[in-house]
Motif scaffolding. Structure first.
Motif, mmCIF file in Angstrom:
data_model
loop_
_atom_site.group_PDB
_atom_site.id
_atom_site.type_symbol
_atom_site.label_atom_id
_atom_site.label_comp_id
_atom_site.label_asym_id
_atom_site.label_seq_id
_atom_site.Cartn_x
_atom_site.Cartn_y
_atom_site.Cartn_z
ATOM 1 N N PHE A 253 0.842 -1.184 0.000
ATOM 2 C CA PHE A 253 0.000 0.000 0.000
ATOM 3 C C PHE A 253 0.881 1.239 0.000
ATOM 4 O O PHE A 253 2.029 1.215 0.456
ATOM 5 C CB PHE A 253 -0.929 0.014 1.215
ATOM 6 N N PHE A 254 0.346 2.333 -0.492
ATOM 7 C CA PHE A 254 1.122 3.570 -0.618
ATOM 8 C C PHE A 254 1.694 4.020 0.720
ATOM 9 O O PHE A 254 2.804 4.531 0.796
ATOM 10 C CB PHE A 254 0.235 4.669 -1.205
ATOM 11 N N GLU A 255 0.935 3.840 1.791
ATOM 12 C CA GLU A 255 1.355 4.331 3.108
ATOM 13 C C GLU A 255 2.190 3.319 3.887
ATOM 14 O O GLU A 255 2.447 3.520 5.078
ATOM 15 C CB GLU A 255 0.127 4.717 3.935
ATOM 16 N N ASP A 256 2.613 2.223 3.251
ATOM 17 C CA ASP A 256 3.416 1.221 3.958
ATOM 18 C C ASP A 256 4.665 1.850 4.564
ATOM 19 O O ASP A 256 5.293 2.724 3.962
ATOM 20 C CB ASP A 256 3.837 0.111 2.994
ATOM 21 N N LYS A 257 5.021 1.381 5.751
ATOM 22 C CA LYS A 257 6.206 1.889 6.443
ATOM 23 C C LYS A 257 7.202 0.751 6.635
ATOM 24 O O LYS A 257 6.828 -0.419 6.649
ATOM 25 C CB LYS A 257 5.815 2.477 7.804
ATOM 26 N N PRO A 258 8.466 1.070 6.790
ATOM 27 C CA PRO A 258 9.476 0.020 6.975
ATOM 28 C C PRO A 258 9.261 -0.723 8.279
ATOM 29 O O PRO A 258 8.917 -0.140 9.299
ATOM 30 C CB PRO A 258 10.797 0.800 6.991
ATOM 31 N N CYS A 259 9.447 -2.046 8.233
ATOM 32 C CA CYS A 259 9.243 -2.912 9.398
ATOM 33 C C CYS A 259 10.539 -3.636 9.736
ATOM 34 O O CYS A 259 11.554 -3.481 9.060
ATOM 35 C CB CYS A 259 8.144 -3.937 9.099
ATOM 36 N N GLU A 260 10.490 -4.427 10.788
ATOM 37 C CA GLU A 260 11.631 -5.250 11.176
ATOM 38 C C GLU A 260 11.393 -6.689 10.746
ATOM 39 O O GLU A 260 10.268 -7.192 10.794
ATOM 40 C CB GLU A 260 11.821 -5.225 12.694
ATOM 41 N N TYR A 261 12.453 -7.357 10.342
ATOM 42 C CA TYR A 261 12.433 -8.788 10.045
ATOM 43 C C TYR A 261 13.609 -9.418 10.782
ATOM 44 O O TYR A 261 14.685 -9.634 10.217
ATOM 45 C CB TYR A 261 12.524 -9.027 8.538
ATOM 46 N N PRO A 262 13.432 -9.722 12.085
ATOM 47 C CA PRO A 262 14.556 -10.145 12.937
ATOM 48 C C PRO A 262 15.238 -11.439 12.507
ATOM 49 O O PRO A 262 16.375 -11.687 12.935
ATOM 50 C CB PRO A 262 13.887 -10.312 14.313
ATOM 51 N N CYS A 263 14.587 -12.271 11.684
ATOM 52 C CA CYS A 263 15.214 -13.527 11.253
ATOM 53 C C CYS A 263 16.228 -13.320 10.135
ATOM 54 O O CYS A 263 16.911 -14.271 9.733
ATOM 55 C CB CYS A 263 14.152 -14.532 10.803
ATOM 56 N N THR A 264 16.323 -12.120 9.613
ATOM 57 C CA THR A 264 17.267 -11.838 8.533
ATOM 58 C C THR A 264 18.700 -12.109 8.998
ATOM 59 O O THR A 264 19.146 -11.520 9.979
ATOM 60 C CB THR A 264 17.147 -10.371 8.088
ATOM 61 N N PRO A 265 19.449 -12.976 8.304
ATOM 62 C CA PRO A 265 20.830 -13.256 8.712
ATOM 63 C C PRO A 265 21.713 -12.029 8.520
ATOM 64 O O PRO A 265 21.602 -11.326 7.514
ATOM 65 C CB PRO A 265 21.276 -14.380 7.772
ATOM 66 N N GLN A 266 22.595 -11.780 9.462
ATOM 67 C CA GLN A 266 23.532 -10.675 9.343
ATOM 68 C C GLN A 266 24.898 -11.134 8.822
ATOM 69 O O GLN A 266 25.652 -10.344 8.279
ATOM 70 C CB GLN A 266 23.693 -9.976 10.688
#
Length: 387
Positions: A253-266
């Motif tokens: 959606f146009f108003e989407d905001k950035p979220c967290e995805y904690p499972c993302t490997p660093q």
């Protein structure tokens, strides 16, 4: 390529009734208006997005160089003054590359501009006698070589352009960008170890190049920031750089905001999706919204039938509770008694995770409020057979 967090000075200014934090590397941060909801271009650091017509970097149609000049060089002296890019690179908005000048001063005092006018009109005198000569001989500017630059790149390009301006040489063909920046061979690493801090491609938000920590407030600094890819044609549309380093999300959606995805490997070796899958343990936090009051945890996952993506089913860990004032707010199930909710009734979400341009990209497979039973069907259709 420049790091958006590589700067030495940060100040604030008001430009066209907007409040900005501004860095001497040409990056800006626009604040929300007092008492108003954040807008699309608020609350992140950016070098701006290049306008495909004239090549200047912009944020919400406002030219970045004017903001930077106002912040560091003071207000526009007169209506006749304009911002001069000394090296003529319209994407280089570093403070040392900008100055307030009149249009005539820009022609007479900038040797690079002066040389180009002589090549087009024959001489400065001919141009001053008949300024229409420039319009008659003008060609669309070559914007392809222009890019946001590091301090070292800025010094190299300015030196080479000034040397050209002071010489008797005329353009001789070839790649202007390759000649201006004189790029050196990229160093190669003997290690196969991958760090998303080192390789993340900051090319996703259409507003411009964001640092890995682009959504932190002004003054926040972090080491090992990744570089920003500058080529407009390399940008991937409809993606939002997530709050988690190395992660991005497809805009729904146009108003989407950035979220967290904690499972993302660093950090990972080998297959990036395998590294991601190793983090998808039962009930691990898979997704968290920007405010941190809504979270989905891992319910189950599988690889897509062609093995190119992960299909993750996650489950809400909150319920909506009515408040005295008539509003509702999300309440974590950890704050509820066992008889106050049924885990099987908590809504689920289905997400596809791919690894593209050195980012883990998250895409919702179904939008709206589909039933858990329907999502189960889609999940089973999309994953490899588990037999």
């Amino acid at each position: 390529m420049p790091d958006i967090d590589d700067f030495t000075c940060e100040v604030e200014c008001i430009y066209k009734d907007e409040r900005y934090a501004v860095r001497d590397n040409g990056a800006v941060f626009r604040y929300p208006r007092d008492g108003k909801r954040p807008r699309r271009y608020d609350n992140f650091w950016t070098f701006g997005k290049p306008n495909i017509v004239h090549g200047y970097m912009e944020i919400a149609s406002v030219r970045i160089h004017a903001i930077v000049a106002t912040a560091f060089l003071g207000l526009k002296p007169t209506k006749e003054h304009v911002v001069d890019h000394i090296d003529t690179n319209r994407r280089n908005n570093r403070v040392e590359n900008l100055r307030w000048v009149t249009r005539l001063e820009n022609i007479l005092d900038n040797p690079i501009t002066r040389k180009r006018i002589i090549l087009r009109c024959g001489s400065i005198e001919a141009f001053l006698a008949n300024p229409s000569l420039l319009r008659e001989n003008e060609l669309p500017p070559d914007l392809r070589w222009m890019r946001t630059v590091t301090n070292a790149e800025a010094q190299v390009s300015k030196k080479r352009l000034l040397e050209w301006a002071e010489s008797d040489k005329e353009p001789s063909g070839g790649s202007l960008g390759a000649w201006v920046f004189n790029p050196s061979e990229k160093s190669t690493s003997t290690s196969d170890k991958v760090s998303t801090h080192d390789t993340q491609a900051d090319l996703l938000i259409e507003e411009g190049q964001l640092g890995v920590w682009g959504y932190k407030q002004p003054g926040f600094q972090e080491n090992n920031q990744s570089n920003a890819l500058q080529d407009e044609e390399d940008r991937t549309p409809n993606l939002i750089l997530s709050l988690t380093p190395g992660a991005a999300q497809v805009r729904v959606f146009f108003e989407d905001k950035p979220c967290e995805y904690p499972c993302t490997p660093q950090h990972f070796d080998g297959n990036p999706l395998a590294a991601y899958a190793a983090n998808l343990t039962d009930d691990a936090v898979f997704w968290r919204n920007q405010d941190g009051d809504r979270t989905y945890s891992v319910a189950k996952y599988g690889y897509s039938s062609d093995g190119s993506s992960l299909i993750v089913m996650s489950r809400a860990t909150y319920v909506w509770k009515g408040q005295v004032n008539g509003d509702s707010k999300p309440v974590s199930v950890t704050q509820l008694k066992p008889d106050e909710y049924d885990k099987n009734d908590l809504p689920c979400s289905l997400t596809e995770v791919t690894y593209e341009q050195k980012l883990f990209v998250h895409k919702r497979i179904e939008t709206g409020f589909p039933s858990n039973e329907y999502l189960e069907e889609i999940f089973n259709q999309r994953i490899k057979s588990r037999e």
